[in-house]
Design an enzyme around this catalytic site. Structure first.
Site, mmCIF file in Angstrom:
data_model
loop_
_atom_site.group_PDB
_atom_site.id
_atom_site.type_symbol
_atom_site.label_atom_id
_atom_site.label_comp_id
_atom_site.label_asym_id
_atom_site.label_seq_id
_atom_site.Cartn_x
_atom_site.Cartn_y
_atom_site.Cartn_z
ATOM 1 N N ASP A 8 0.858 -1.185 0.000
ATOM 2 C CA ASP A 8 0.000 0.000 0.000
ATOM 3 C C ASP A 8 0.896 1.237 0.000
ATOM 4 O O ASP A 8 1.665 1.454 0.938
ATOM 5 C CB ASP A 8 -0.908 -0.017 1.236
ATOM 6 C CG ASP A 8 -1.967 1.063 1.195
ATOM 7 O OD1 ASP A 8 -2.179 1.654 0.126
ATOM 8 O OD2 ASP A 8 -2.587 1.322 2.249
ATOM 9 N N ASP A 103 -2.665 2.360 -6.233
ATOM 10 C CA ASP A 103 -1.647 2.442 -5.186
ATOM 11 C C ASP A 103 -1.599 1.242 -4.246
ATOM 12 O O ASP A 103 -0.914 1.292 -3.218
ATOM 13 C CB ASP A 103 -1.835 3.719 -4.369
ATOM 14 C CG ASP A 103 -3.156 3.751 -3.622
ATOM 15 O OD1 ASP A 103 -4.091 3.041 -4.039
ATOM 16 O OD2 ASP A 103 -3.257 4.486 -2.626
ATOM 17 N N GLU A 104 -2.289 0.171 -4.574
ATOM 18 C CA GLU A 104 -2.190 -1.009 -3.707
ATOM 19 C C GLU A 104 -2.438 -2.285 -4.499
ATOM 20 O O GLU A 104 -3.128 -2.294 -5.511
ATOM 21 C CB GLU A 104 -3.142 -0.914 -2.515
ATOM 22 C CG GLU A 104 -4.602 -0.913 -2.868
ATOM 23 C CD GLU A 104 -5.494 -0.966 -1.623
ATOM 24 O OE1 GLU A 104 -5.181 -1.718 -0.680
ATOM 25 O OE2 GLU A 104 -6.519 -0.252 -1.614
#
Length: 358
Positions: A8, A103-104
């Site tokens: 993350d 983003d993860e």
């Protein structure tokens, strides 16, 4: 036993802006829409969070909490480009990757030979390589199952990692608040609390039949999670569950007639988006969403196996009936997508110019 890493990125959009514009470093920063246009915060940095600024908060409220907040518009093309760089790092360690957003992502490194097979060392190496390549920090969670890896990635932020070994799972989940389990939102948490259920141990001791009766299929999932069970494999080809479009209005509106002026454009854009990202998918429901002036929202949905323009208007009327005199600040429409492909003879609105003359 599987080895799952959840990566993350730390306050991703804001971090990219601070990287590209060093003058923002050390200042409270948020990425979002302008307050005079009723914008909403997408992401903020840790300096802004100290003032109580959070994602999904109105820009107006964020500036009230933090008058010195630097508010910048998003640059989605840049975020997507950097995300591709990050995923290139993942691919060096495993080809079993489940992206969740820009983003993860989950990584299954069970059979990866890197770092002598150590998931902990791989997570550290991945984070270091991401920083070397992009100048951005990432946090990681390592566990034998997906939901615990995701929870773990939040326990040593920013720029850290956390390991939950198989033998630690029973003790870890025992006192885990139910609100921490992915899929348990505020509404579900409130219903669970009304039953006296606050943590996983409470669920472990609660009659299974009563929980399933109260929550249906999700009750079964909740029982599994409360016992530290999550058999889900990584989904490398994640199918979109829905496609939607919404607009935040410059001023509150109150009447059905005003909503009708906005709805056709939303439906047209919805068709365009479906043509791009879900051309061969069968729809199974239509949804209308309203957010009111007090920021509370309501959604109305109805089963449908083909797009019915009139249905959106009917759902809008039903949703507006819940306004209780409140103004409407956001209007949205969406369709739920099934896993099935569209029959070649079935009517489709994908890619077509919709006839909105009702």
């Amino acid at each position: 036993m599987r080895k799952i890493i959840h990566i993350d990125m730390d306050c991703y959009f804001a971090a990219v802006e601070m990287r590209d514009f060093p003058e923002f470093k050390g200042k409270p920063l948020a990425v979002g829409g302008r307050s005079d246009r009723r914008g909403v915060i997408s992401t903020c940095n840790y300096e802004a969070r100290k003032f109580g600024v959070r994602s999904a908060m109105s820009s107006h409220k964020a500036l009230q909490l933090c008058p010195d907040l630097v508010l910048v518009p998003g640059r989605m093309d840049v975020y997507k480009s950097v995300s591709a760089q990050i995923r290139s790092v993942f691919a060096r360690y495993t080809d079993i990757i489940e992206p969740l957003s820009l983003d993860e992502a989950y990584l299954d490194v069970t059979d990866s030979p890197h770092c002598k097979g150590s998931a902990t060392l791989m997570a550290k190496a991945i984070r270091e390589e991401i920083f070397e390549l992009t100048g951005l920090t990432a946090s990681a969670g390592i566990a034998p199952i997906k939901f615990l890896a995701k929870i773990a990635s939040d326990l040593n932020k920013p720029n850290g990692q956390y390991l939950i070994t198989p033998e630690r799972i029973p003790a870890f989940v025992k006192d885990l608040p139910l609100i921490k389990i992915p899929g348990v939102g505020k509404v579900t948490a409130a219903k669970l609390e009304a039953l006296g259920l606050l943590n996983c141990q409470d669920v472990q001791q609660y009659p299974k039949d009563k929980l399933i009766h109260a929550f249906g299929k999700f009750g079964v999932v909740l029982i599994d999670r409360a016992h530290g069970i999550d058999p889900r494999a990584l989904s490398m080809d994640r199918l979109r569950k829905s496609v939607g479009v919404e607009t935040t209005l410059a001023q509150d509106i109150y009447s059905l007639e005003q909503c009708h002026q906005i709805l056709p454009g939303l439906i047209q854009e919805l068709g365009s988006r479906c043509a791009k990202s879900a051309k061969q998918r069968q729809i199974h429901k239509q949804v209308v969403k309203l957010k009111f002036s007090d920021f509370k929202q309501t959604t109305i949905e109805h089963r449908s196996d083909e797009l019915n323009i009139n249905l959106f208007y009917e759902l809008l009327s039903q949703a507006l009936a819940r306004s209780q005199g409140r103004g409407i600040r956001l209007l949205g429409v969406s369709v739920g997508l099934s896993d099935n492909q569209v029959n070649e003879h079935a009517p489709s609105f994908y890619g077509a110019q919709l006839d909105l003359g009702l």
